[in-house]
Design an enzyme around this catalytic site. Structure first.
Site, short mmCIF file in Angstrom:
data_model
loop_
_atom_site.label_atom_id
_atom_site.label_comp_id
_atom_site.label_asym_id
_atom_site.label_seq_id
_atom_site.Cartn_x
_atom_site.Cartn_y
_atom_site.Cartn_z
N SER A 440 64.75 64.35 30.47
CA SER A 440 63.70 63.42 30.06
C SER A 440 62.67 63.21 31.16
CB SER A 440 64.28 62.08 29.61
OG SER A 440 65.47 61.79 30.25
N HIS A 461 63.16 68.02 24.03
CA HIS A 461 63.49 66.65 24.40
C HIS A 461 63.82 65.82 23.16
CE1 HIS A 461 61.99 62.58 26.14
NE2 HIS A 461 63.27 62.72 26.34
N GLU A 473 60.46 66.36 20.99
CA GLU A 473 59.31 66.76 21.80
C GLU A 473 59.64 68.11 22.45
OE1 GLU A 473 58.75 63.72 24.75
OE2 GLU A 473 56.61 64.07 24.87
N ASN A 511 57.48 59.39 26.79
CA ASN A 511 57.86 58.49 27.89
C ASN A 511 56.66 58.12 28.76
OD1 ASN A 511 60.48 58.32 27.09
ND2 ASN A 511 61.23 59.92 28.44
P1 NAD Z 1 75.69 61.66 29.73
O1 NAD Z 1 76.01 61.21 31.10
O2 NAD Z 1 76.12 60.83 28.57
O3 NAD Z 1 76.24 63.13 29.48
C1 NAD Z 1 76.16 64.18 30.39
C2 NAD Z 1 77.36 65.07 30.15
O4 NAD Z 1 77.19 66.25 30.90
C3 NAD Z 1 78.67 64.45 30.59
O5 NAD Z 1 79.61 64.52 29.53
C4 NAD Z 1 79.11 65.30 31.77
O6 NAD Z 1 80.51 65.42 31.88
C5 NAD Z 1 78.47 66.62 31.43
N1 NAD Z 1 78.27 67.47 32.59
C6 NAD Z 1 77.80 67.13 33.80
N2 NAD Z 1 77.76 68.22 34.62
C7 NAD Z 1 78.20 69.27 33.88
C8 NAD Z 1 78.37 70.65 34.16
N3 NAD Z 1 78.08 71.16 35.35
N4 NAD Z 1 78.84 71.43 33.16
C9 NAD Z 1 79.14 70.93 31.95
N5 NAD Z 1 79.00 69.62 31.66
C10 NAD Z 1 78.52 68.80 32.60
O7 NAD Z 1 74.10 61.86 29.71
P2 NAD Z 1 73.10 61.88 28.47
O8 NAD Z 1 72.57 60.51 28.28
O9 NAD Z 1 73.73 62.60 27.35
O10 NAD Z 1 71.89 62.74 29.06
C11 NAD Z 1 71.96 64.12 29.19
C12 NAD Z 1 70.58 64.68 29.46
O11 NAD Z 1 69.71 64.29 28.40
C13 NAD Z 1 69.91 64.19 30.73
O12 NAD Z 1 69.13 65.22 31.25
C14 NAD Z 1 69.04 63.05 30.25
O13 NAD Z 1 67.93 62.82 31.08
C15 NAD Z 1 68.59 63.59 28.92
N6 NAD Z 1 68.14 62.58 27.93
C16 NAD Z 1 68.80 61.42 27.79
C17 NAD Z 1 68.38 60.48 26.88
C18 NAD Z 1 69.12 59.18 26.67
O14 NAD Z 1 68.57 58.29 26.04
N7 NAD Z 1 70.32 59.05 27.17
C19 NAD Z 1 67.27 60.77 26.07
C20 NAD Z 1 66.63 61.99 26.21
C21 NAD Z 1 67.08 62.89 27.15
#
Ligand code: NAD
Length: 730
Positions: A440, A461, A473, A511
């Protein structure tokens, strides 16, 4: 013109079949209406015809009115053109309803039945409502209803007046005011239609009804003597309660910013006080007033015409079909789990990878939980659940990614971790596989440096929660190639969401605009503006959540994280120190927002929001003089809107349609306005510059009018007159 065809059988039953050429769904055009009118005349005049069936040759009856036609009606004829056009439709439907009967004795009419094989929406239900009976095929996938309110208008071909007179204002309210759609069985239970029969018996049953109908079966209750409105007319004690309650409810939901909801209520109320034909005229007047309102045309343009154009690939590069067959998702956290669900639900095979097997399994269980909820609501079958779950392989083994044609990476928001994942994935997938990141905040162009094939690297995104949010997006990095964009767009089409494609820049588009909105709210709090004023000013201008509630929902620690990263990237140019003082203090006290049960608002132990935190006043004393409501609203709107203009100026936004549609679907930007650029067109660039100049003088350079806006003000241009793609109809 062959939209309708008339055939009369040996038993004297005429069937008018709707079948618009080259379209999978029937939609009504003005020419279509004229043809239907002449066929009704023919059938009514033909002494060999005993009765009429109106049906469709397609699997559905009709999707509604072609909204391009409505837009054109306004352009060509203004208010008079619309009013005359609508009164003409009323006359045709009234002719169907009276069916040639003697107006005094109400005898001698020909029975007319609507036989609906499937979906019947908008005008596709208003025509049946004018018939003497509505019979639908038992098709659980069919949707029946009047969804007009969702695009900023209301049912204006008699649907409003007829439904209220048929069911009463109270029962009709969810169908008219919320655009509620029902399957045939529920529509029958609600009294929207009369009968549901097996699909292969539809036409036989319709014919049987036509041949057996008596004079009395053709008389609508409102045309019969002594008609009383179900639930009571406005001056009846029960009716009074309904109308007062409905006004309050509508206002609470719309905050008075949606002209269609108010106009609908007025048409219902005023129509209920007069005879039926006068009520239709009143409906037509209110409908005209809504169509003349710039809010309605902007809503139709963004929420219907342009949303659909984007979904159909308006900005897709010319590339061969890129339909996704096997999708790899890395990271089974909140986002990865949601992306796995929507993809498997759309029939795509999914490999869901996390660092630990428990985490991968936990991600898959998210789909199970949603499907179980669907089962308990009878929306999903056990078989469907098994199929969807069967498509998801939860594993830690990257080798399972072999054969994937698209990867979506959703691991922690960390450059190094993402780079390592990119390399690991590219070592096992085929050379044509497209790699997408769900980051994001991190620049796509930087993340692509870890890739050996940066032309196949792109940002996709998603917004949270993935299964509910409609926008996706797509972000083009500097090196991203056209095939990657086409792949991302085809994927978004498969999962039935709306895409926008933007260029790579800090916070992309959504964002970039929403963060300044939150920040402006927090800034005002620090200045001593009443928090209630900030929150209500936002809602009264059509924002779904006030800025303080929004930051509570998305979490204050996320705000802190983003602020720290932005400050690091921008150095001395960082403009939001005043905001950070508040955010960091809240975080230090553990008030991290809704998830912590404490933020700018207080919450009970179940997480229900109670009200603004009573400690706010001590922390941010309220100033003796408070700003005008409109000033607060201008600050909150301009914070977002100017960012949208800058995104266009910088080339992040490549198409204004995406700027407006993305704003409404991505962060709920005042939908009544049609989006930030439509709003600017509505008030005019000159007025916008005037507001900016005033706000800049008082609050600083963040409100400085972008050069583009000043130029438009000087030339009297609008965004849509200057930038709308030429082919666009509205
Ligand atoms: P999260 O912490 O809930 O999930 C991340 C997952 O990735 C975890 O389960 C973790 O164990 C796994 N992980 C970490 N390193 C890893 C690796 N090397 N190999 C395999 N798995 C691995 O995070 P999230 O909220 O799901 O966000 C994930 C991505 O999406 C981020 O880049 C975040 O910026 C983006 N994002 C989040 C949102 C939101 O609202 N939460 C919205 C849009 C985008």
């Amino acid at each position: 013109m062959t939209d309708f065809e008339l055939k009369t059988d040996a038993d004297g039953v005429a069937t008018i079949t709707w079948n618009v050429a080259d379209k999978s769904m029937n939609v009504m055009s003005l020419a279509g209406f004229a043809l239907l009118d002449s066929l009704i005349d023919t059938a009514l005049a033909d002494t060999a015809v005993k009765g009429i069936i109106i049906t469709s040759a397609k699997k559905d009856f009709a999707g509604g009115m072609d909204l391009n036609v409505i837009a054109k009606m306004r352009e060509d004829g203004g208010a008079k053109g619309i009013f005359d056009g609508v009164m003409n439709m009323h006359a045709i439907l009234r002719k169907i309803e009276r069916a040639g009967m003697d107006p005094k004795t109400l005898k001698g009419g020909k029975p007319i039945v609507a036989a609906l094989p499937g979906t019947a929406l908008g005008i596709g239900l208003e025509i049946p409502l004018s018939c003497h009976r509505i019979i639908a095929a038992d098709n659980p996938k069919a949707k029946i209803g009047l969804p007009e309110i969702m695009v900023g208008i209301f049912p204006g071909a008699g649907g409003t007046t007829r439904l209220v007179r048929k069911m009463g204002a109270m029962m009709a309210a969810p169908f008219l005011l919320e655009g509620k759609l029902s399957d045939p069985k529920s529509a029958k239970a609600a009294g929207l239609i009369d009968e549901v029969v097996a699909p292969d018996e539809l036409l036989a049953r319709a014919k049987e009804w036509v041949l057996g109908a008596k004079d009395a079966d053709l008389v609508k209750p409102w045309d019969a003597k002594g008609y009383k409105m179900p639930g009571g007319a406005p001056y009846h004690p029960a009716g009074f309660m309904t109308f007062v309650g409905a006004s309050a409810m509508v206002h609470a939901k719309t905050m008075g910013v949606y002209p269609a909801a108010k106009a609908l209520l007025s048409a219902v109320y005023e129509g209920a006080l007069v005879p039926f034909d006068t009520a239709l005229k009143i409906e037509a007047r209110w409908f005209t007033s809504v169509l003349m309102n710039p809010s309605s045309s902007a809503m139709i343009r963004s929420l219907f015409i342009n949303k659909e154009a984007l979904e159909k690939g308006a900005v897709r590069p010319a590339q061969p079909d890129q339909t996704v067959k096997k999708l790899g998702i890395i990271g089974a956290g909140m986002m990865g789990a949601g992306i796995a669900y929507v993809s498997a639900n759309a029939g795509i095979e999914v490999v869901l990878i996390d660092a630990k097997q428990e985490a991968a399994d936990h991600g898959k269980s998210y789909s199970e939980a949603i499907l179980d909820k669907g089962i308990s609501r009878k929306k999903v079958t056990e078989q469907k659940k098994a199929e969807v779950l069967g498509r998801i392989t939860a594993t830690t083994d990257y080798a399972a990614l072999a054969g994937c044609d698209l990867i979506v990476e959703a691991v922690f928001e960390d450059m190094e971790i993402k780079a390592e994942v990119t390399r690991k994935v590219e070592a096992v997938v085929g050379p044509d596989c497209i790699f997408a990141t769900n980051t994001s905040t991190l620049p796509i162009t930087d993340l692509a440096k870890a890739s050996a094939r940066p032309d196949q690297f792109i940002g996709i995104h998603f917004f949270s929660p993935v299964d509910k949010m409609l926008l996706v997006e797509i972000i083009r990095g500097k090196a991203t190639g056209d095939r990657a964009v086409a792949k991302a767009l085809d994927f978004v089409r498969q999962i039935r969401k709306t895409p926008i494609v933007v260029n790579d820049a800090r916070f992309f588009y959504a964002n970039r605009c929403i963060i300044p909105y939150i920040n402006e709210g927090i800034r005002m709090l620090a200045e001593g503006v009443e928090p209630v004023l900030i929150e209500n000013a936002a809602k009264l201008v059509g924002m779904p959540l006030g800025p303080l509630q929004l930051v509570d929902e998305t979490s204050i620690d996320l705000g802190v994280k983003i602020a720290k990263a932005t400050r690091l990237a921008m150095g001395d140019a960082y403009p939001d120190g005043a905001v950070d003082t508040v955010l960091f203090a809240m975080a230090d006290q553990g008030r991290l927002g809704k998830k912590a049960g404490a933020g700018f608002y207080s919450y009970d132990e179940k997480g229900k929001r109670l009200g603004l935190w009573d400690g706010l006043e001590a922390a941010y004393p309220v100033a003796g003089t408070q700003p005008e409501l409109t000033e607060v609203q201008h600050r909150l709107l301009m914070a977002q809107v100017l960012e949208a203009v800058r995104a266009l100026e910088d080339g992040v936004l490549m198409d204004i349609r995406e700027g407006d549609v993305g704003a409404i679907l991505g962060w709920g930007f005042a939908p009544w306005s049609g989006g930030p650029l439509s709003w600017l067109d509505m008030i005019g660039a000159a007025r916008a510059v005037e507001i900016c100049d005033r706000l800049t003088a008082e609050f600083g350079d963040r409100f400085k009018a972008p050069t583009l806006l000043r130029d438009m003000a000087a030339k009297g241009d609008g965004f849509y007159s200057r930038f709308a793609p030429k082919k666009q109809a509205a």
